[in-house]
Design an enzyme around this catalytic site. Structure first.
Site, mmCIF file in Angstrom:
data_model
loop_
_atom_site.group_PDB
_atom_site.id
_atom_site.type_symbol
_atom_site.label_atom_id
_atom_site.label_comp_id
_atom_site.label_asym_id
_atom_site.label_seq_id
_atom_site.Cartn_x
_atom_site.Cartn_y
_atom_site.Cartn_z
ATOM 1 N N HIS A 156 50.309 23.275 38.110
ATOM 2 C CA HIS A 156 49.382 24.125 38.060
ATOM 3 C C HIS A 156 48.814 24.474 36.561
ATOM 4 O O HIS A 156 47.740 24.908 36.514
ATOM 5 C CB HIS A 156 49.791 25.512 38.695
ATOM 6 C CG HIS A 156 49.971 25.505 40.171
ATOM 7 N ND1 HIS A 156 49.099 26.086 40.988
ATOM 8 C CD2 HIS A 156 50.843 24.879 40.742
ATOM 9 C CE1 HIS A 156 49.404 25.938 42.228
ATOM 10 N NE2 HIS A 156 50.489 25.117 42.279
ATOM 11 N N ASP A 364 44.108 26.672 29.696
ATOM 12 C CA ASP A 364 44.483 27.251 31.103
ATOM 13 C C ASP A 364 44.308 26.070 32.212
ATOM 14 O O ASP A 364 43.505 25.288 31.917
ATOM 15 C CB ASP A 364 43.503 28.156 31.471
ATOM 16 C CG ASP A 364 44.074 29.507 32.199
ATOM 17 O OD1 ASP A 364 45.355 29.010 32.962
ATOM 18 O OD2 ASP A 364 43.848 30.672 32.067
HETATM 19 P P1 ADQ Z 1 48.008 32.223 35.956
HETATM 20 O O1 ADQ Z 1 48.556 31.838 34.522
HETATM 21 O O2 ADQ Z 1 48.956 33.339 36.451
HETATM 22 O O3 ADQ Z 1 48.338 30.883 36.931
HETATM 23 P P2 ADQ Z 1 45.326 32.789 37.182
HETATM 24 O O4 ADQ Z 1 44.860 31.261 37.461
HETATM 25 O O5 ADQ Z 1 44.391 33.352 36.082
HETATM 26 O O6 ADQ Z 1 46.702 32.665 35.943
HETATM 27 O O7 ADQ Z 1 46.043 33.556 38.007
HETATM 28 C C1 ADQ Z 1 46.321 34.704 37.924
HETATM 29 C C2 ADQ Z 1 46.032 35.527 39.382
HETATM 30 O O8 ADQ Z 1 46.824 36.878 39.190
HETATM 31 C C3 ADQ Z 1 44.611 35.890 39.781
HETATM 32 O O9 ADQ Z 1 44.435 35.752 41.189
HETATM 33 C C4 ADQ Z 1 44.260 37.308 39.091
HETATM 34 O O10 ADQ Z 1 43.458 37.872 39.860
HETATM 35 C C5 ADQ Z 1 45.858 37.858 39.148
HETATM 36 N N1 ADQ Z 1 45.862 38.834 37.955
HETATM 37 C C6 ADQ Z 1 45.883 38.598 36.740
HETATM 38 N N2 ADQ Z 1 45.881 39.822 36.135
HETATM 39 C C7 ADQ Z 1 46.288 40.491 36.814
HETATM 40 C C8 ADQ Z 1 46.533 42.040 36.936
HETATM 41 N N3 ADQ Z 1 46.626 42.659 35.678
HETATM 42 N N4 ADQ Z 1 46.683 42.880 37.900
HETATM 43 C C9 ADQ Z 1 46.594 42.227 39.217
HETATM 44 N N5 ADQ Z 1 46.463 40.961 39.356
HETATM 45 C C10 ADQ Z 1 46.078 40.276 38.247
HETATM 46 C C11 ADQ Z 1 48.668 29.754 36.780
HETATM 47 C C12 ADQ Z 1 47.944 28.584 35.904
HETATM 48 C C13 ADQ Z 1 46.513 28.821 36.042
HETATM 49 C C14 ADQ Z 1 45.958 28.414 37.438
HETATM 50 C C15 ADQ Z 1 46.761 29.287 38.500
HETATM 51 C C16 ADQ Z 1 46.715 28.475 39.861
HETATM 52 O O11 ADQ Z 1 48.189 29.109 34.485
HETATM 53 O O12 ADQ Z 1 45.773 28.111 35.164
HETATM 54 O O13 ADQ Z 1 44.894 28.712 37.683
HETATM 55 O O14 ADQ Z 1 48.407 29.142 38.225
HETATM 56 O O15 ADQ Z 1 46.927 27.211 40.006
#
Ligand code: ADQ
Length: 462
Positions: A156, A364
């Site tokens: 991921h 990311d």
């Molecule tokens: P993450 O690093 O966790 O994931 P991201 O892809 O942005 O990052 O996913 C975060 C999820 O958590 C999103 O659905 C977002 O809405 C939710 N979220 C973030 N902050 C929040 C908050 N304050 N309150 C509630 N919800 C929140 C890892 C990798 C990424 C990759 C994903 C999926 O680092 O690059 O996109 O896995 O593969």
């Protein structure tokens, strides 16, 4: 069709609320809920003695099996090697990498424990799909114990270029374990290329003309499978958020001011300090925006046991304080920084309200928030996404304002441009992005990976 067994570090049981509602947990629950299958991993619980059994649960067609870790397993495996070695290295932050041989050994041992605890649950023709950097060598641990099932692995987070990867002591041990999978999936073509470069330059492997990879005495397949979201479902969530109390409170607080939204896990890969500095630069160079917008930064604290995360939190507190004290007026502060988790629906509503979405990670794997921001928009009056070129999502969302997050001036310019962009340009950019994320949605990701894995010839799995 064979049963799918999904293995990830953390399993969310049916009795648990999906707290951060991370895209992956939602995706696994939805897809496995539909097709049926087993979700296996750590329970999230710490126990004094090493677990000898798994706890199981079922909901509909979906089964769950989880086991506890001891405190020392959790520290070495999760806090140290996964999150203080692999995470910074894979996000190109060599300066933050801490390596300890003892933690590496614990990481390998815990991967061995995952294998031992999983094997009693496996059926002969199960297809196994392992997720993410916590479990890089798990396929190898399963093979060592005689598992011949088809195994897939999806990373991921980014896979860095070979020069960065080579910094890691024990790299070949990890990669040998990874190469025991039959199909390895990455978020982008760039990550896939990094893998191929590693195979050729460090592992002495061969990339075949049809894309197959031979290394560590095995032939494997690798591909780019960009993860997506359920765009229509998120759009509906956003539409329905507009009469909810949190939405109305934020709206009332803003008055006529525009909203710039940023939503992240509180992580140094997400570029929050750079974003705040860009906001400061915007206020300095474009005084007409003072008092006319607010940057709402929502950041849910994560990995609070790791020192670099605590340092980051202090840095963000300091920076937001400095900028607010320099530019605030009695009725307005430029940055509203909320260090907490919000329900998914509130976030969807905030994204819909925001004229600008600022997604500017330094690195990311994908970044689901970029896609969620697009999905949440009102088609008649969509906002503008400012997106880092170093988010995997940038490969698909070229119609966003693409920035280099290290270039604070460029980010400030993009914020300005987004705040004043005319409706027809906003609509055209949004439409292109929405079409892409609707096409490349989470179902497409899931189906393309599992189809490719199931199509692997049985001999490759033997
Ligand atoms: P993450 O690093 O966790 O994931 P991201 O892809 O942005 O990052 O996913 C975060 C999820 O958590 C999103 O659905 C977002 O809405 C939710 N979220 C973030 N902050 C929040 C908050 N304050 N309150 C509630 N919800 C929140 C890892 C990798 C990424 C990759 C994903 C999926 O680092 O690059 O996109 O896995 O593969």
């Amino acid at each position: 069709m064979s049963r799918l067994v999904v293995v990830s570090n953390r399993v969310i049981l049916p009795s648990e609320r999906i707290q951060r509602a991370g895209g992956l947990a939602v995706a696994i629950r939805e897809a496995l809920g539909r097709s049926g299958g087993l979700w296996f991993g750590w329970s999230g619980e710490i126990n004094e003695t090493p677990a000898s059994t798994t706890q199981t649960a079922s909901k509909g067609k979906m089964d769950f099996a989880v086991f506890d870790l001891t405190q020392s397993e959790f520290d070495g495996f999760y806090n140290q090697f996964a999150n203080s070695t692999l995470w910074p290295l894979f996000h190109y932050r060599i300066g933050l990498v801490k390596f300890s041989r003892a933690a590496f050994q614990t990481y390998l041992a815990v991967n061995g424990r995952f294998a031992e605890m999983l094997i009693p649950h496996l059926k002969r023709d199960d297809t196994i799909w392992i997720h993410d950097y916590q479990l890089l060598p798990l396929a190898g641990e399963l093979r060592k114990r005689g598992v011949t099932n088809k195994i897939g692995f999806f990373l991921h987070i980014p896979l860095p270029g070979v020069d960065t990867l080579a910094v890691l002591p024990g790299l070949n041990t990890l990669m040998r374990g990874l190469a025991a999978a039959d199909v390895i999936g990455f978020q982008t073509e760039r990550d896939l290329q990094s893998f191929k470069d590693y195979v050729r330059q460090e592992a002495g492997g061969i990339i075949g003309p049809n894309g197959t990879i031979t290394c560590f005495d095995r032939t494997i397949e690798a591909g780019a499978f960009p993860i997506g979201i359920d765009a229509p479902a998120f759009a509906t969530l956003a539409e329905k958020a507009v009469d909810k109390p949190e939405y109305l409170q934020l709206k009332e607080g803003l008055g006529a001011r525009k909203l710039m939204i940023a939503v992240d896990r509180l992580d140094y890969s997400k570029g929050i300090p750079n974003r705040f500095e860009a906001c400061e630069e915007l206020l300095r160079t474009h005084p007409e925006h003072r008092g006319a917008f607010e940057l709402v930064q929502i950041a849910s604290p994560s990995r609070t046991d790791v020192a670099s995360y605590r340092d980051l939190r202090r840095e963000i507190d300091r920076l937001s304080g400095r900028i607010n004290s320099a530019f605030s007026e009695v009725h307005w502060a430029p940055i509203r920084y909320l260090a907490r988790t919000y329900p998914r629906q509130s976030l969807a509503g905030f994204c819909r309200m925001a004229q600008v979405g600022v997604v500017t990670p330094l690195r990311d794997g994908m970044n689901m928030v970029a896609k969620e921001y697009i999905a949440a928009q009102d088609p008649n009056d969509p906002g503008v996404l400012v997106l880092s070129r170093f988010a995997g999502a940038a490969a698909e969302l070229g119609s966003a304002l693409i920035v280099n997050p290290f270039d604070v001036d460029q980010c400030a310019d993009a914020m300005h441009r987004a705040l004043i962009m005319p409706l027809d340009e906003r609509q055209a950019r949004w439409r292109t992005a929405m079409d892409t994320i609707t096409r490349n949605d989470v179902k497409a990701w899931w189906t393309s990976f599992t189809t490719r894995l199931r199509a692997v010839p049985a001999r490759a799995a033997a």
